[in-house]
Scaffold this motif. Structure first.
Motif, mmCIF file in Angstrom:
data_model
loop_
_atom_site.group_PDB
_atom_site.id
_atom_site.type_symbol
_atom_site.label_atom_id
_atom_site.label_comp_id
_atom_site.label_asym_id
_atom_site.label_seq_id
_atom_site.Cartn_x
_atom_site.Cartn_y
_atom_site.Cartn_z
ATOM 1 N N LEU A 1 -10.894 -0.368 10.152
ATOM 2 C CA LEU A 1 -10.046 0.363 9.203
ATOM 3 C C LEU A 1 -8.795 0.940 9.858
ATOM 4 N N ILE A 2 -8.895 1.398 11.093
ATOM 5 C CA ILE A 2 -7.720 1.907 11.794
ATOM 6 C C ILE A 2 -6.723 0.780 12.036
ATOM 7 N N GLY A 3 -7.207 -0.372 12.491
ATOM 8 C CA GLY A 3 -6.321 -1.521 12.676
ATOM 9 C C GLY A 3 -5.682 -1.951 11.370
ATOM 10 N N PHE A 4 -6.475 -1.986 10.301
ATOM 11 C CA PHE A 4 -5.979 -2.432 8.992
ATOM 12 C C PHE A 4 -4.976 -1.430 8.407
ATOM 13 N N ILE A 5 -5.375 -0.179 8.324
ATOM 14 C CA ILE A 5 -4.523 0.841 7.699
ATOM 15 C C ILE A 5 -3.284 1.113 8.562
ATOM 16 N N GLY A 6 -3.484 1.282 9.859
ATOM 17 C CA GLY A 6 -2.359 1.570 10.753
ATOM 18 C C GLY A 6 -1.319 0.471 10.744
ATOM 19 N N HIS A 7 -1.772 -0.781 10.817
ATOM 20 C CA HIS A 7 -0.828 -1.908 10.828
ATOM 21 C C HIS A 7 -0.147 -2.058 9.468
ATOM 22 N N THR A 8 -0.896 -1.850 8.382
ATOM 23 C CA THR A 8 -0.309 -1.923 7.037
ATOM 24 C C THR A 8 0.790 -0.878 6.875
ATOM 25 N N LEU A 9 0.506 0.363 7.265
ATOM 26 C CA LEU A 9 1.509 1.424 7.165
ATOM 27 C C LEU A 9 2.733 1.120 8.017
ATOM 28 N N LYS A 10 2.510 0.625 9.232
ATOM 29 C CA LYS A 10 3.629 0.283 10.119
ATOM 30 C C LYS A 10 4.518 -0.778 9.470
ATOM 31 N N ASP A 11 3.906 -1.829 8.944
ATOM 32 C CA ASP A 11 4.685 -2.885 8.298
ATOM 33 C C ASP A 11 5.450 -2.365 7.085
ATOM 34 N N MET A 12 4.779 -1.578 6.265
ATOM 35 C CA MET A 12 5.417 -1.080 5.046
ATOM 36 C C MET A 12 6.566 -0.119 5.356
ATOM 37 N N LEU A 13 6.369 0.764 6.306
ATOM 38 C CA LEU A 13 7.397 1.761 6.609
ATOM 39 C C LEU A 13 8.572 1.208 7.400
ATOM 40 N N PHE A 14 8.317 0.266 8.279
ATOM 41 C CA PHE A 14 9.379 -0.176 9.171
ATOM 42 C C PHE A 14 9.907 -1.575 8.877
ATOM 43 N N TYR A 15 9.166 -2.380 8.110
ATOM 44 C CA TYR A 15 9.639 -3.719 7.784
ATOM 45 C C TYR A 15 9.773 -3.936 6.279
ATOM 46 N N GLY A 16 9.291 -2.999 5.466
ATOM 47 C CA GLY A 16 9.454 -3.085 4.022
ATOM 48 C C GLY A 16 8.287 -3.686 3.264
ATOM 49 N N SER A 17 7.502 -4.518 3.908
ATOM 50 C CA SER A 17 6.330 -5.099 3.238
ATOM 51 C C SER A 17 5.274 -5.461 4.278
ATOM 52 N N PRO A 18 4.018 -5.468 3.857
ATOM 53 C CA PRO A 18 2.936 -5.784 4.799
ATOM 54 C C PRO A 18 2.872 -7.284 5.105
ATOM 55 N N TRP A 19 2.535 -7.618 6.333
ATOM 56 C CA TRP A 19 2.348 -9.003 6.771
ATOM 57 C C TRP A 19 0.854 -9.154 7.043
ATOM 58 N N PHE A 20 0.120 -9.603 6.010
ATOM 59 C CA PHE A 20 -1.339 -9.512 6.020
ATOM 60 C C PHE A 20 -2.039 -10.360 7.081
ATOM 61 N N SER A 21 -1.428 -11.424 7.516
ATOM 62 C CA SER A 21 -2.068 -12.222 8.559
ATOM 63 C C SER A 21 -2.192 -11.406 9.852
ATOM 64 N N TRP A 22 -1.154 -10.684 10.196
ATOM 65 C CA TRP A 22 -1.188 -9.876 11.416
ATOM 66 C C TRP A 22 -1.974 -8.596 11.195
ATOM 67 N N ILE A 23 -1.962 -8.080 9.997
ATOM 68 C CA ILE A 23 -2.772 -6.896 9.672
ATOM 69 C C ILE A 23 -4.256 -7.223 9.863
ATOM 70 N N LEU A 24 -4.677 -8.363 9.355
ATOM 71 C CA LEU A 24 -6.083 -8.769 9.505
ATOM 72 C C LEU A 24 -6.419 -9.062 10.970
ATOM 73 N N ALA A 25 -5.451 -9.558 11.718
ATOM 74 C CA ALA A 25 -5.677 -9.775 13.150
ATOM 75 C C ALA A 25 -5.922 -8.434 13.850
ATOM 76 N N SER A 26 -5.096 -7.433 13.548
ATOM 77 C CA SER A 26 -5.284 -6.098 14.142
ATOM 78 C C SER A 26 -6.640 -5.510 13.751
ATOM 79 N N ALA A 27 -6.993 -5.659 12.478
ATOM 80 C CA ALA A 27 -8.281 -5.142 12.005
ATOM 81 C C ALA A 27 -9.444 -5.828 12.724
#
Length: 183
Positions: free
Chosen positions: A60-86
């Motif tokens: 959950l930390i990998g999923f939520i943290g990476h999702t927030l990072k993508d949304m705040l700094f790139y504008g949208s989540p990149w789910f392939s890398w989010i799932l990799a982090s999770a």
């Protein structure tokens, strides 16, 4: 809440851990020269927290943290890398059953590093590139080069910084019988 599968302690760890992952991912990363691929201290932190709080919290930390990072700094989540982090948080968290933090010796260090190497190889050489191809129709050679560089950089970062963090954490654990009553 005795029958709950996740404790308040874990929920707090997930919230704080996600925020720290976000901040480290944004402000403690060094570009590698390959687009969107950096040295990331956030993965050393994710390894530490996954070892302490287990696979669900790590995921959950990998999923939520990476999702927030993508949304705040790139504008949208990149789910392939989010799932990799999770998946890294999940796999390293699962390895916490075999790595004893109370006795973080050479054997524990080797087991931890085998787990983190396996988790990074699965995340960045399988999950991220395959999902990049299927979800985003990214070019095969591009995503596998990014995956290879990401896995190498994260293996090095987690191997050095993550092992150091776990070693420091292990030294802070009070050993059973180490406290004595003063007379």
């Amino acid at each position: 809440m005795k029958n709950s599968s996740i404790s308040i302690r874990n929920i707090v760890a997930i919230g704080i851990g996600s925020a720290v992952f976000l901040v480290l991912g944004r402000f403690a990363s060094i570009p590698s020269g390959i687009p969107n691929t950096n040295f990331e201290l956030s993965y050393a932190f994710l390894a530490l927290i996954s070892m302490i709080y287990g696979p669900l919290s790590g995921f959950l930390i990998g999923f939520i943290g990476h999702t927030l990072k993508d949304m705040l700094f790139y504008g949208s989540p990149w789910f392939s890398w989010i799932l990799a982090s999770a998946s890294i948080g999940l796999i390293i968290g699962l390895s916490s059953r075999f790595v004893k933090l109370k006795d973080f010796n050479k054997s524990s260090i080797i087991k931890f590093n085998i787990a983190q190497i396996i988790s990074n190889l699965i995340a960045w050489l399988v999950i991220a590139p395959v999902l990049d191809i299927f979800i985003y129709s990214e070019p095969t050679n591009k995503v596998f080069i990014q995956g290879a560089i990401a896995s190498l950089l994260n293996i090095i970062t987690v191997g050095i910084v993550g092992t150091g963090l776990l070693s420091l954490y292990a030294k802070s654990i009070v050993k059973k019988g180490s406290l004595s009553k003063e007379s």
